[in-house]
Design a protein around this motif. Structure first.
Motif, PDB file in Angstrom:
ATOM      1  N   ARG A 139       0.811  -1.226   0.000  1.00 25.85           N
ATOM      2  CA  ARG A 139       0.000   0.000   0.000  1.00 25.85           C
ATOM      3  C   ARG A 139       0.840   1.270   0.000  1.00 25.85           C
ATOM      4  N   MET A 140       2.154   1.110   0.035  1.00 21.92           N
ATOM      5  CA  MET A 140       3.020   2.300  -0.030  1.00 21.92           C
ATOM      6  C   MET A 140       3.358   2.530  -1.502  1.00 21.92           C
ATOM      7  N   THR A 141       2.431   3.178  -2.205  1.00 22.55           N
ATOM      8  CA  THR A 141       2.490   3.215  -3.671  1.00 22.55           C
ATOM      9  C   THR A 141       2.765   4.603  -4.252  1.00 22.55           C
ATOM     10  N   ALA A 142       3.303   5.492  -3.438  1.00 26.35           N
ATOM     11  CA  ALA A 142       3.514   6.852  -3.957  1.00 26.35           C
ATOM     12  C   ALA A 142       4.805   6.956  -4.759  1.00 26.35           C
ATOM     13  N   ILE A 143       4.703   7.577  -5.924  1.00 22.83           N
ATOM     14  CA  ILE A 143       5.905   8.029  -6.634  1.00 22.83           C
ATOM     15  C   ILE A 143       6.149   9.439  -6.112  1.00 22.83           C
ATOM     16  N   LEU A 144       7.150   9.595  -5.252  1.00 25.07           N
ATOM     17  CA  LEU A 144       7.297  10.831  -4.493  1.00 25.07           C
ATOM     18  C   LEU A 144       7.901  11.957  -5.311  1.00 25.07           C
ATOM     19  N   GLY A 145       8.628  11.589  -6.355  1.00 24.41           N
ATOM     20  CA  GLY A 145       9.202  12.645  -7.188  1.00 24.41           C
ATOM     21  C   GLY A 145       9.989  12.059  -8.336  1.00 24.41           C
ATOM     22  N   ILE A 146       9.872  12.719  -9.490  1.00 28.75           N
ATOM     23  CA  ILE A 146      10.710  12.363 -10.636  1.00 28.75           C
ATOM     24  C   ILE A 146      11.463  13.633 -11.010  1.00 28.75           C
ATOM     25  N   ASP A 147      12.773  13.604 -10.820  1.00 30.37           N
ATOM     26  CA  ASP A 147      13.614  14.773 -11.072  1.00 30.37           C
ATOM     27  C   ASP A 147      14.224  14.594 -12.457  1.00 30.37           C
ATOM     28  N   GLU A 148      13.602  15.283 -13.431  1.00 28.65           N
ATOM     29  CA  GLU A 148      14.003  15.063 -14.823  1.00 28.65           C
ATOM     30  C   GLU A 148      15.422  15.542 -15.104  1.00 28.65           C
ATOM     31  N   GLU A 149      15.815  16.651 -14.487  1.00 28.73           N
ATOM     32  CA  GLU A 149      17.127  17.208 -14.803  1.00 28.73           C
ATOM     33  C   GLU A 149      18.263  16.379 -14.211  1.00 28.73           C
ATOM     34  N   ASN A 150      18.050  15.880 -12.983  1.00 24.46           N
ATOM     35  CA  ASN A 150      19.091  15.033 -12.391  1.00 24.46           C
ATOM     36  C   ASN A 150      18.891  13.554 -12.712  1.00 24.46           C
ATOM     37  N   GLN A 151      17.797  13.241 -13.399  1.00 24.77           N
ATOM     38  CA  GLN A 151      17.504  11.867 -13.807  1.00 24.77           C
ATOM     39  C   GLN A 151      17.534  10.899 -12.626  1.00 24.77           C
ATOM     40  N   ILE A 152      16.774  11.261 -11.605  1.00 28.34           N
ATOM     41  CA  ILE A 152      16.562  10.371 -10.466  1.00 28.34           C
ATOM     42  C   ILE A 152      15.087  10.436 -10.078  1.00 28.34           C
ATOM     43  N   ALA A 153      14.635   9.413  -9.366  1.00 25.77           N
ATOM     44  CA  ALA A 153      13.263   9.413  -8.859  1.00 25.77           C
ATOM     45  C   ALA A 153      13.268   8.871  -7.437  1.00 25.77           C
ATOM     46  N   THR A 154      12.270   9.283  -6.661  1.00 20.81           N
ATOM     47  CA  THR A 154      12.114   8.762  -5.308  1.00 20.81           C
ATOM     48  C   THR A 154      10.738   8.116  -5.227  1.00 20.81           C
ATOM     49  N   VAL A 155      10.712   6.865  -4.802  1.00 20.39           N
ATOM     50  CA  VAL A 155       9.454   6.116  -4.790  1.00 20.39           C
ATOM     51  C   VAL A 155       9.302   5.337  -3.499  1.00 20.39           C
ATOM     52  N   GLU A 156       8.057   4.992  -3.199  1.00 21.42           N
ATOM     53  CA  GLU A 156       7.773   4.071  -2.096  1.00 21.42           C
ATOM     54  C   GLU A 156       7.891   2.631  -2.622  1.00 21.42           C
ATOM     55  N   PRO A 157       8.083   1.673  -1.700  1.00 19.35           N
ATOM     56  CA  PRO A 157       8.402   0.308  -2.149  1.00 19.35           C
ATOM     57  C   PRO A 157       7.251  -0.432  -2.801  1.00 19.35           C
ATOM     58  N   GLY A 158       5.990   0.004  -2.578  1.00 21.12           N
ATOM     59  CA  GLY A 158       4.861  -0.726  -3.132  1.00 21.12           C
ATOM     60  C   GLY A 158       4.520  -0.354  -4.566  1.00 21.12           C
ATOM     61  N   VAL A 159       5.266   0.589  -5.137  1.00 23.13           N
ATOM     62  CA  VAL A 159       4.995   0.981  -6.531  1.00 23.13           C
ATOM     63  C   VAL A 159       5.321  -0.204  -7.445  1.00 23.13           C
ATOM     64  N   VAL A 160       4.376  -0.536  -8.313  1.00 26.67           N
ATOM     65  CA  VAL A 160       4.596  -1.635  -9.256  1.00 26.67           C
ATOM     66  C   VAL A 160       5.572  -1.174 -10.336  1.00 26.67           C
ATOM     67  N   ASN A 161       6.499  -2.055 -10.672  1.00 25.21           N
ATOM     68  CA  ASN A 161       7.534  -1.722 -11.652  1.00 25.21           C
ATOM     69  C   ASN A 161       6.940  -1.106 -12.922  1.00 25.21           C
ATOM     70  N   ALA A 162       5.899  -1.718 -13.468  1.00 27.05           N
ATOM     71  CA  ALA A 162       5.325  -1.230 -14.731  1.00 27.05           C
ATOM     72  C   ALA A 162       4.718   0.168 -14.567  1.00 27.05           C
ATOM     73  N   ASP A 163       4.088   0.422 -13.407  1.00 27.63           N
ATOM     74  CA  ASP A 163       3.507   1.748 -13.179  1.00 27.63           C
ATOM     75  C   ASP A 163       4.607   2.805 -13.163  1.00 27.63           C
ATOM     76  N   PHE A 164       5.698   2.458 -12.504  1.00 30.89           N
ATOM     77  CA  PHE A 164       6.819   3.395 -12.426  1.00 30.89           C
ATOM     78  C   PHE A 164       7.454   3.581 -13.809  1.00 30.89           C
ATOM     79  N   SER A 165       7.672   2.473 -14.492  1.00 29.50           N
ATOM     80  CA  SER A 165       8.305   2.557 -15.813  1.00 29.50           C
ATOM     81  C   SER A 165       7.487   3.428 -16.745  1.00 29.50           C
ATOM     82  N   ARG A 166       6.143   3.292 -16.668  1.00 29.75           N
ATOM     83  CA  ARG A 166       5.288   4.112 -17.529  1.00 29.75           C
ATOM     84  C   ARG A 166       5.310   5.582 -17.098  1.00 29.75           C
ATOM     85  N   ALA A 167       5.372   5.806 -15.773  1.00 23.14           N
ATOM     86  CA  ALA A 167       5.386   7.199 -15.293  1.00 23.14           C
ATOM     87  C   ALA A 167       6.644   7.917 -15.765  1.00 23.14           C
ATOM     88  N   VAL A 168       7.788   7.240 -15.712  1.00 24.11           N
ATOM     89  CA  VAL A 168       9.010   7.917 -16.159  1.00 24.11           C
ATOM     90  C   VAL A 168       9.052   7.996 -17.684  1.00 24.11           C
TER      91      VAL A 168
END
Lengths: 460, 460
Positions: free
Chosen positions: B95-124
Motif C-alpha cells: 500500500r506504499m504506492t507513492a511516486i514521491l518525485g521524478i527529477d528530470e534534470e538530475n535523472q533520479i526518482a524517489t518512490v515508495e516500495p509498493g509501486v509496481v515496476n510497470a507503473d513506475f516505468s510508464r510514469a518515467v
C-alpha cells in the motif's frame, strides 16, 4: 595485553627475509599519501607482502597482539587514508603486481592489488579490451588503492566508478582468514553484496589481495571539443543540457574563473577575450562522436557560449592541457587543500558560485575545477603554509566547502575518500543512525580495531 | 521472554484501523510467493503499512517481543523469500504506492516500495525517461520486491540489474530505527556502501521504505532478430561472438531443444525444419540497431545458423512470443521447479548440455531457456506432483542443476534470489568463511533474528 615492544621482530620471524623493514628513512617515506596537510604518525615497521599467505600472517599476528595495520598501495590518495598511525605496521601491497589472468571471451581479469592502473589498462588494451576507471593518478596508483577508495576519474561520466567494474575480491579479514566475495559471472544474487561493502572501505574492513574486474571492448580514439563562456551560469546550464540528452560524452570537465586565471598566467591558451569559464568534452565512440560533440557545441551556443571541435588529436590534447595543468599550476602557488564535493548536477551552479563566495569570505584563492558532468568538483584552496592566519582561513574554507556541498544535497567526497582528512565530517553526512550502523559494521569486521584506525570513522 | 499470545492485538493498538488483518483466508492468500513447491508457515497476522512510521512501529514491537517479521511486496518472487513462517507478522508494503518525485534534470526518482515496476516505468516514460530493470514479473512486482531480490530481467544484458539503478534507500532497521543510505548524486564515497548491502538482502537486514532510483533518457523502439540453429553448440558460440563485440544487444535470449519442442507442440511458429535451438536478439538504439542486429545475424550465419531481422514491431513480437510462452506452456504440463543458475558466458554450452544430461539421468523434462547473453539460464523442471517418485527425481534434478552451475564456476542464483528455496545451498556457494561473514552481518543488523528468518541463511 599490551602492544609488544617490537612487532618488527615478531613479523621478521614469520616472513621471508627482506619483507620487514625498519629503516627510519624508509618508514618516513612510506608514512603519508598525497594529502600533504594531513597528519601522520610514526610506524613500527613496513611489511612488503608478496602473497595472500603473507598478508594473512601479518594480520593474524597484528590481531593477536592488537597492533594497528595500515594497508598501502602507491600512497597516491588525497585523504590521508594510507597515512601511518603511531606504532602501526605499514602493510604494503605494492609488490603484489601479478596480472593473474585476462579472460578475453568472458571479458574479466584477475589481478593482484599492487598492479598499477596504467599497466593493467595497457595490458588489456593489448587484447582489444578496456578497463575504464581512470583516476588522475592512474599512471602511479594501484588497483588495490583504486578499490580501497572506489576511485573515480574523468571517464566516470560515461563508464561509472571503480566499484562498477569489480566482480569479486579476495580479502584477508582482520583475524587473518581469507574471504572470497562475488563471482566471475555477469549476474549473481547469492548472498549479501560483500564485494561492494569492501570497495571504498579504505582498508578499514579487510585487506584486498585479489581483484576480479569486468572489462569491455576497447573504446574508440577520443575526439575533443571545447566551449568558452562569459559566465559560469551558462556553462552549468550547458552541462545540464548535455547530460539530460540521449548521448553521453566520455568526459565533461569544467574550469572555473579562478582556475582559468591561474593557468592563463602560465601560458596563453588562446581562449577568446572575455572567457570566464571553460567546458571540455570528449567522446570515444566513433559511431557517436559527431552526434555527441555536435550536441555539446549546440548546447554551448544555445547557452551563449562559443564552441569548437578539435580538428585532430593534437588540438584535442591542447584543449585538455589547460584542465590538466590547473593542479600543477596551483601547487606552485603554495600549499593546497584539495576538496572533492559532489552535488546533484542541477546544483552545480550554486556550488561553483558558493565556492567563489567562500574564497572572498575567507580571503584565500579557491579554484573550482572538476568533473562537471557528474557534479563532482575539486575546489582547491591555495595558501601560504608559513602564514598561520592564512592557514587557519584555508582550513576554515575547506570545511565550509564541505558544508556547502552537504547543504546542496551532496556529499563531502565524490571520489577521494574520507581517510583521516574527513573522518570528523563523515558523522555529519551520515547522521546518527547511519554512523551507528557504520560503527557496527566496522566492529563486526574488525572487532579489535586494528585495521587502519582513525580512517573513515574516528571512533567505533 | 516468550512470544506474546497475540501480536495482532498488540499491533492493532499501535496502528490505524484496518491495518492489521487476521482473517484466515487473507492470511492464507498472503502466505506464499510464486515458488509453488516451497513450504510456508502459518502467520499470526498481516499488516498493511502505509508509512515509514507504521513500519517502524511494527518492527519496534516485533523486536521487543522477538516476533518474526516477513516483509512482502506483490509476492511474485520465485524462491519463497516472501513465504510466511509460523507465528510471523506478514508486513506488506503493497500500500506504499507513492511516486514521491521524478527529477528530470538530475535523472533520479524517489518512490515508495509498493509501486509496481510497470507503473513506475510508464510514469518515467511519460517524461521521456527510462528505468531499465525489467523482471518478467514487471507488470505485477513492486520496486521494493525488485530491490529486495536485486531483480534482473531481459534487458540486463545491456543495462545491468536493479542494484545498478539504486542510488539510495530509506530502511527501517530491525529495532525500528530509520536509516538513510546513499545519496542523490552521481558519485559519492562517504562511508560504506550500505545501499548495495541492502539491495538483494531479501528482507533479512531491514525493511526498505523509500527508494531513490537513477534513470536514463528513453531508449528507442526495440528492433528484433531471430536465429535458428541445428545444434546448441553453434547457438552458444554465437552468443560469445556477439557479447565480445563492441555493440551490445538490449536482449539476447535462448530457447533450448526441449523448450522449443514444448512450445512447438502448442503452436507452429514456422521455424525452419531441423531447428533445434533458437536465439532472439533485440536492439533499442536507433543509431545502433542496424549494426547490432547485423552483427548478430552475421555471427549466427558464421556459426552455421540461419537468421533474420524482423521487418517490423509485429514480427518482432512474434519472434519473442515463442520465448515468452515457454513458461506458460510448461506450467500446463504439471508442477514446475524453476532454477536460475548463472555461469561465465563461455560455459553456457556446457551448462545447457549438462542440463540435458540431467534430464535424461533423472528422467524428468527440463527446458533450459534464459538470458544467454548473461549466462543466466532458467532450467525449468516439469513433473507430476501427484507422483512421489517423479517428485523425488525432480527435486534431485533441481539440486543437480545447482551443483552443475557451481561446478562450471557459476552461481546457484543469477536473479531469483536465495529465499527459503536455496538457503541450504548458499553455504556451498559461499564456503565456510563467506558463510561466517554472512552470519556476522546478519547478526549485526538483526541481533534478535526477527527479520525474515530462515530466508537466505538457515542459521545465524
Amino acid at each position: 595485553m599490551g602492544v609488544p615492544p617490537d612487532p618488527a621482530s615478531g613479523l621478521t620471524a614469520l616472513l621471508p627475509e627482506g619483507a620487514v623493514l625498519t629503516d627510519p628513512d624508509v618508514l618516513a617515506a612510506h608514512s603519508r599519501d598525497h594529502a600533504s596537510t594531513c597528519p601522520a604518525g610514526v610506524p613500527a615497521c613496513l611489511v612488503r607482502a608478496r602473497t595472500t599467505e603473507q598478508v594473512s600472517a601479518v594480520l593474524r599476528y597484528a590481531h593477536e597482539h592488537r597492533i594497528p595495520v595500515v594497508p598501502q598501495g602507491a600512497r597516491t590518495g588525497l585523504s590521508g587514508g594510507a597515512n601511518a598511525v603511531d606504532g602501526a605496521i605499514l602493510l604494503s601491497l605494492e609488490r603484489m603486481t601479478a596480472i593473474l589472468g585476462i579472460d578475453e571471451e568472458n571479458q574479466i581479469a584477475t589481478v593482484e592489488p599492487g598492479v598499477v592502473n596504467a599497466d593493467f589498462s595497457r595490458a588489456v588494451a593489448g587484447k582489444g579490451l578496456f578497463y575504464p576507471p581512470d583516476p588522475a593518478s592512474w599512471e602511479m596508483s594501484t588497483l588495490g588503492g583504486n578499490v580501497a577508495t572506489n576511485a573515480g576519474g574523468l571517464c566516470c561520466v560515461k563508464y561509472g566508478v571503480t566499484a562498477d567494474w569489480i566482480r569479486g575480491l579476495e580479502v584477508v579479514l582482520a583475524d587473518g582468514r581469507v574471504l572470497r566475495t562475488g563471482r566471475p559471472t555477469a549476474k549473481g544474487v547469492a548472498g549479501y553484496d560483500l564485494t561492494r561493502l569492501f570497495v571504498g572501505s579504505e582498508g578499514t574492513l579487510g585487506v584486498v589481495t585479489k581483484i576480479v574486474t569486468a572489462l569491455r571492448p576497447a573504446a574508440g580514439a577520443p575526439q575533443t571539443a571545447i566551449a568558452f563562456f562569459g559566465d559560469i551560469g551558462s556553462a552549468c546550464a550547458t552541462v545540464t543540457d548535455v547530460m539530460t540528452g540521449r548521448l553521453r560524452p566520455s568526459m565533461l570537465e569544467l574550469i572555473d574563473p579562478i582556475g582559468l586565471a591561474e593557468v592563463s598566467r602560465e601560458r596563453d591558451y588562446g581562449f577568446p577575450p572575455g572567457t570566464d569559464t571553460v567546458l571540455i568534452a570528449q567522446s570515444d565512440s566513433s559511431a557517436e562522436n559527431t552526434a555527441v560533440l555536435g550536441g555539446f557545441t549546440a548546447a554551448a551556443e544555445r547557452n551563449g557560449g562559443q564552441a569548437l571541435v578539435a580538428d585532430g588529436p593534437e588540438e584535442g590534447k591542447l584543449f585538455l592541457a589547460a584542465r590538466r595543468s590547473v593542479g600543477l599550476v596551483l601547487e606552485k602557488r603554495g600549499a593546497m587543500l584539495s576538496d572533492d564535493v559532489c552535488v546533484p548536477r542541477t546544483r552545480l551552479r550554486e556550488l561553483v558560485a558558493g565556492v567563489g563566495e567562500l574564497s572572498r569570505k575567507f580571503d584565500v584563492r579557491i579554484a573550482c575545477t572538476g568533473h562537471a558532468g557528474d557534479g563532482n568538483m575539486h575546489p582547491a584552496i591555495v595558501f601560504d603554509a608559513a602564514d598561520p592566519d592564512e592557514t587557519r582561513r584555508a582550513n576554515e574554507a575547506f570545511e565550509a566547502v564541505m558544508a556547502l556541498g552537504l547543504d546542496l544535497g551532496g556529499t563531502i567526497t565524490g571520489e577521494h575518500g574520507v581517510g583521516a582528512l574527513k573522518a570528523n565530517w563523515l558523522e555529519r553526512e551520515l547522521g546518527p543512525v547511519g554512523l551507528d550502523v557504520h560503527r557496527s559494521v566496522k566492529t563486526t569486521f574488525d572487532p579489535r580495531s586494528i585495521l587502519n584506525p582513525g580512517k573513515v570513522l574516528t571512533r567505533f
